[in-house]
Write a protein that holds these residues in place. Structure first.
Motif, PDB file in Angstrom:
ATOM      1  N   PHE A   1     -44.557-120.113 -75.315  1.00 36.40           N
ATOM      2  CA  PHE A   1     -43.929-121.421 -75.469  1.00 36.40           C
ATOM      3  C   PHE A   1     -42.450-121.394 -75.094  1.00 36.40           C
ATOM      4  CE2 PHE A   1     -47.480-121.824 -78.490  1.00 36.40           C
ATOM      5  CZ  PHE A   1     -48.005-123.047 -78.090  1.00 36.40           C
ATOM      6  N   ALA A   2     -41.983-122.536 -74.630  1.00 34.92           N
ATOM      7  CA  ALA A   2     -40.556-122.770 -74.398  1.00 34.92           C
ATOM      8  C   ALA A   2     -40.177-124.035 -75.160  1.00 34.92           C
ATOM      9  CB  ALA A   2     -40.284-122.955 -72.909  1.00 34.92           C
ATOM     10  N   ILE A   3     -38.918-124.137 -75.517  1.00 38.31           N
ATOM     11  CA  ILE A   3     -38.440-125.303 -76.263  1.00 38.31           C
ATOM     12  C   ILE A   3     -38.203-126.463 -75.318  1.00 38.31           C
ATOM     13  CG2 ILE A   3     -36.558-126.208 -77.687  1.00 38.31           C
ATOM     14  CD1 ILE A   3     -36.151-123.312 -78.692  1.00 38.31           C
ATOM     15  N   GLY A   4     -38.712-127.633 -75.701  1.00 39.28           N
ATOM     16  CA  GLY A   4     -38.433-128.866 -74.975  1.00 39.28           C
ATOM     17  C   GLY A   4     -37.174-129.514 -75.522  1.00 39.28           C
ATOM     18  N   ASN A   5     -37.190-129.818 -76.816  1.00 43.43           N
ATOM     19  CA  ASN A   5     -35.984-130.343 -77.465  1.00 43.43           C
ATOM     20  C   ASN A   5     -36.064-130.151 -78.967  1.00 43.43           C
ATOM     21  OD1 ASN A   5     -37.885-132.669 -77.721  1.00 43.43           O
ATOM     22  ND2 ASN A   5     -36.093-133.640 -78.638  1.00 43.43           N
ATOM     23  N   ILE A   6     -34.903-130.300 -79.601  1.00 48.33           N
ATOM     24  CA  ILE A   6     -34.769-130.154 -81.050  1.00 48.33           C
ATOM     25  C   ILE A   6     -33.925-131.304 -81.561  1.00 48.33           C
ATOM     26  CG2 ILE A   6     -33.845-128.704 -82.900  1.00 48.33           C
ATOM     27  CD1 ILE A   6     -34.413-126.283 -81.153  1.00 48.33           C
ATOM     28  N   ASP A   7     -34.419-132.000 -82.592  1.00 54.53           N
ATOM     29  CA  ASP A   7     -33.702-133.119 -83.186  1.00 54.53           C
ATOM     30  C   ASP A   7     -33.507-132.831 -84.669  1.00 54.53           C
ATOM     31  OD1 ASP A   7     -32.492-135.655 -83.336  1.00 54.53           O
ATOM     32  OD2 ASP A   7     -34.386-136.627 -83.807  1.00 54.53           O
ATOM     33  N   CYS A   8     -32.256-132.879 -85.131  1.00 47.19           N
ATOM     34  CA  CYS A   8     -31.908-132.460 -86.489  1.00 47.19           C
ATOM     35  C   CYS A   8     -31.155-133.550 -87.250  1.00 47.19           C
ATOM     36  CB  CYS A   8     -30.989-131.242 -86.446  1.00 47.19           C
ATOM     37  SG  CYS A   8     -31.517-129.897 -85.377  1.00 47.19           S
ATOM     38  N   VAL A   9     -31.397-133.590 -88.562  1.00 45.83           N
ATOM     39  CA  VAL A   9     -30.617-134.421 -89.472  1.00 45.83           C
ATOM     40  C   VAL A   9     -30.207-133.553 -90.651  1.00 45.83           C
ATOM     41  CG1 VAL A   9     -30.598-136.442 -90.982  1.00 45.83           C
ATOM     42  CG2 VAL A   9     -31.903-136.515 -88.845  1.00 45.83           C
ATOM     43  N   VAL A  10     -28.926-133.593 -90.988  1.00 43.99           N
ATOM     44  CA  VAL A  10     -28.403-132.876 -92.145  1.00 43.99           C
ATOM     45  C   VAL A  10     -27.940-133.916 -93.159  1.00 43.99           C
ATOM     46  CG1 VAL A  10     -26.675-131.234 -92.982  1.00 43.99           C
ATOM     47  CG2 VAL A  10     -27.648-130.961 -90.687  1.00 43.99           C
ATOM     48  N   CYS A  11     -28.387-133.757 -94.410  1.00 45.31           N
ATOM     49  CA  CYS A  11     -27.986-134.669 -95.491  1.00 45.31           C
ATOM     50  C   CYS A  11     -27.020-133.953 -96.415  1.00 45.31           C
ATOM     51  CB  CYS A  11     -29.198-135.124 -96.296  1.00 45.31           C
ATOM     52  SG  CYS A  11     -30.369-136.098 -95.353  1.00 45.31           S
ATOM     53  N   LEU A  12     -25.788-134.452 -96.482  1.00 46.66           N
ATOM     54  CA  LEU A  12     -24.789-133.904 -97.388  1.00 46.66           C
ATOM     55  C   LEU A  12     -23.667-134.924 -97.553  1.00 46.66           C
ATOM     56  CD1 LEU A  12     -22.698-131.121 -95.610  1.00 46.66           C
ATOM     57  CD2 LEU A  12     -23.979-132.868 -94.418  1.00 46.66           C
ATOM     58  N   GLN A  13     -23.092-134.940 -98.723  1.00 44.46           N
ATOM     59  CA  GLN A  13     -21.996-135.858 -98.990  1.00 44.46           C
ATOM     60  C   GLN A  13     -20.697-135.354 -98.357  1.00 44.46           C
ATOM     61  OE1 GLN A  13     -22.909-138.686-100.672  1.00 44.46           O
ATOM     62  NE2 GLN A  13     -20.939-139.515-100.073  1.00 44.46           N
ATOM     63  N   ARG A  14     -20.436-134.084 -98.558  1.00 41.42           N
ATOM     64  CA  ARG A  14     -19.269-133.414 -98.001  1.00 41.42           C
ATOM     65  C   ARG A  14     -19.656-131.979 -97.684  1.00 41.42           C
ATOM     66  NH1 ARG A  14     -14.747-132.157-100.513  1.00 41.42           N
ATOM     67  NH2 ARG A  14     -15.779-131.731-102.453  1.00 41.42           N
ATOM     68  N   PRO A  15     -19.028-131.330 -96.751  1.00 43.64           N
ATOM     69  CA  PRO A  15     -17.963-131.825 -95.898  1.00 43.64           C
ATOM     70  C   PRO A  15     -18.500-132.707 -94.774  1.00 43.64           C
ATOM     71  CG  PRO A  15     -18.511-129.592 -95.259  1.00 43.64           C
ATOM     72  CD  PRO A  15     -19.347-129.932 -96.469  1.00 43.64           C
ATOM     73  N   LYS A  16     -17.651-133.512 -94.218  1.00 44.76           N
ATOM     74  CA  LYS A  16     -18.033-134.315 -93.060  1.00 44.76           C
ATOM     75  C   LYS A  16     -18.161-133.368 -91.872  1.00 44.76           C
ATOM     76  CE  LYS A  16     -17.716-138.176 -95.344  1.00 44.76           C
ATOM     77  NZ  LYS A  16     -18.912-138.706 -95.946  1.00 44.76           N
ATOM     78  N   ILE A  17     -19.264-133.464 -91.147  1.00 44.39           N
ATOM     79  CA  ILE A  17     -19.514-132.480 -90.088  1.00 44.39           C
ATOM     80  C   ILE A  17     -19.513-133.070 -88.688  1.00 44.39           C
ATOM     81  CG2 ILE A  17     -20.799-130.989 -91.658  1.00 44.39           C
ATOM     82  CD1 ILE A  17     -23.377-131.965 -90.204  1.00 44.39           C
ATOM     83  N   LYS A  18     -19.331-134.368 -88.541  1.00 45.52           N
ATOM     84  CA  LYS A  18     -19.426-135.012 -87.228  1.00 45.52           C
ATOM     85  C   LYS A  18     -18.559-134.322 -86.174  1.00 45.52           C
ATOM     86  CE  LYS A  18     -20.616-137.980 -84.171  1.00 45.52           C
ATOM     87  NZ  LYS A  18     -21.787-137.577 -83.408  1.00 45.52           N
ATOM     88  N   MET A  19     -17.358-133.933 -86.554  1.00 53.01           N
ATOM     89  CA  MET A  19     -16.445-133.318 -85.592  1.00 53.01           C
ATOM     90  C   MET A  19     -16.832-131.875 -85.255  1.00 53.01           C
ATOM     91  SD  MET A  19     -14.731-135.939 -85.016  1.00 53.01           S
ATOM     92  CE  MET A  19     -13.561-135.328 -83.846  1.00 53.01           C
ATOM     93  N   ARG A  20     -17.830-131.332 -85.925  1.00 57.01           N
ATOM     94  CA  ARG A  20     -18.234-129.939 -85.696  1.00 57.01           C
ATOM     95  C   ARG A  20     -19.634-129.823 -85.083  1.00 57.01           C
ATOM     96  NH1 ARG A  20     -15.410-126.137 -88.848  1.00 57.01           N
ATOM     97  NH2 ARG A  20     -16.134-124.710 -87.262  1.00 57.01           N
ATOM     98  N   THR A  21     -20.329-130.960 -84.890  1.00 51.96           N
ATOM     99  CA  THR A  21     -21.718-130.863 -84.411  1.00 51.96           C
ATOM    100  C   THR A  21     -21.812-130.327 -82.986  1.00 51.96           C
ATOM    101  OG1 THR A  21     -21.771-133.224 -83.820  1.00 51.96           O
ATOM    102  CG2 THR A  21     -22.639-132.599 -85.989  1.00 51.96           C
ATOM    103  N   LEU A  22     -20.859-130.629 -82.128  1.00 48.77           N
ATOM    104  CA  LEU A  22     -20.912-130.071 -80.773  1.00 48.77           C
ATOM    105  C   LEU A  22     -20.796-128.553 -80.833  1.00 48.77           C
ATOM    106  CD1 LEU A  22     -21.112-130.254 -77.731  1.00 48.77           C
ATOM    107  CD2 LEU A  22     -18.635-130.707 -77.658  1.00 48.77           C
ATOM    108  N   GLU A  23     -19.907-128.049 -81.675  1.00 48.60           N
ATOM    109  CA  GLU A  23     -19.754-126.596 -81.836  1.00 48.60           C
ATOM    110  C   GLU A  23     -21.065-125.974 -82.331  1.00 48.60           C
ATOM    111  OE1 GLU A  23     -16.876-123.492 -84.267  1.00 48.60           O
ATOM    112  OE2 GLU A  23     -16.506-125.639 -84.438  1.00 48.60           O
ATOM    113  N   MET A  24     -21.738-126.641 -83.273  1.00 48.99           N
ATOM    114  CA  MET A  24     -23.038-126.163 -83.760  1.00 48.99           C
ATOM    115  C   MET A  24     -24.064-126.155 -82.634  1.00 48.99           C
ATOM    116  SD  MET A  24     -23.444-128.079 -87.402  1.00 48.99           S
ATOM    117  CE  MET A  24     -22.014-128.351 -88.415  1.00 48.99           C
TER     118      MET A  24
END
Length: 159
Positions: free
Chosen positions: A91-114
Motif C-alpha cells: 500500500f501507498a498513502i493517498g491522503n491523510i485528514d486530521c482533526v485535533v481537539c484541544l482548548q489550548r495551546p492554539k496550534i493553527k500557526m504550527r500545523t504547516l510545521e507538523m
C-alpha cells in the motif's frame, strides 16, 4: 486499483510538567500528555488509521505500553515502522485528514510545521496531509484542558 480507508482516534490526559508533542513537534505548553511513549496523540491516531486501512491490528498490539522498549519512545519512530508495515503489504498513502481537539495551546500557526514533519517521515507530499484544530468551546475534558484528542481518516492505495 484498490483503495481502502481507515480511521484512527487517540486521547491522552494532560498534566503539568510534561512535554507536549503533537504531529512530531514539541509545543510550548505548561501541560503535556500522560503516556508510555511521548504521548503524541496525532501520530498515534495516524498510526491506527493506517494500520486499520491496511487490515492490520491496532497500535497497541505492535507497540504495547507494557513493553519497556517503548517507554518514552519518539512516536515518529513508531510512525516510520507503521509506514514500513503498510508498504510491505503493497500500500501507498493517498491522503491523510486530521482533526485535533484541544482548548489550548492554539496550534493553527504550527500545523504547516507538523505537516512538513509528518510528510518527511511518511515520504508523501505535504499537500496530502491536512491538520485542523478545534476547541470544544470549553466543554468536556478538552474544554477543561484535562486532555487532548485526535481523529484521523486515511486513504491508502494498493500498488
Amino acid at each position: 486499483m484498490k483503495i481502502k480507508t481507515g480511521i484512527g482516534i487517540d486521547i491522552h490526559r494532560l498534566e503539568p510538567g510534561l512535554d507536549f508533542w503533537l504531529g512530531g513537534i514539541k509545543l510550548e505548553h505548561e501541560k503535556g500528555c500522560v503516556a508510555h511513549s511521548d504521548g503524541d496523540v496525532l501520530i498515534h491516531a495516524i498510526c491506527d488509521a493506517l494500520l486499520g486501512a491496511a487490515g492490520l491490528d491496532d497500535i497497541g498490539v505492535y507497540f504495547p505500553d507494557t513493553d519497556p522498549a517503548y517507554k518514552g519512545i519518539d512516536s515518529k519512530i513508531l510512525l516510520k515502522k507503521v509506514i514500513d508495515m503498510i508498504e510491505d503489504k503493497g500500500f501507498a498513502i493517498g491522503n491523510i485528514d486530521c482533526v485535533v481537539c484541544l482548548q489550548r495551546p492554539k496550534i493553527k500557526m504550527r500545523t504547516l510545521e507538523m505537516r512538513e514533519c509528518l510528510s518527511e517521515i511518511m515520504g508523501i507530499d505535504v499537500d496530502e496531509i491536512t491538520i485542523k484544530a478545534t476547541t470544544t468551546e470549553k466543554l468536556g475534558f478538552e474544554g477543561r484542558e484535562e486532555g487532548v484528542s485526535a481523529y484521523v481518516t486515511v486513504l491508502i492505495i494498493k500498488l
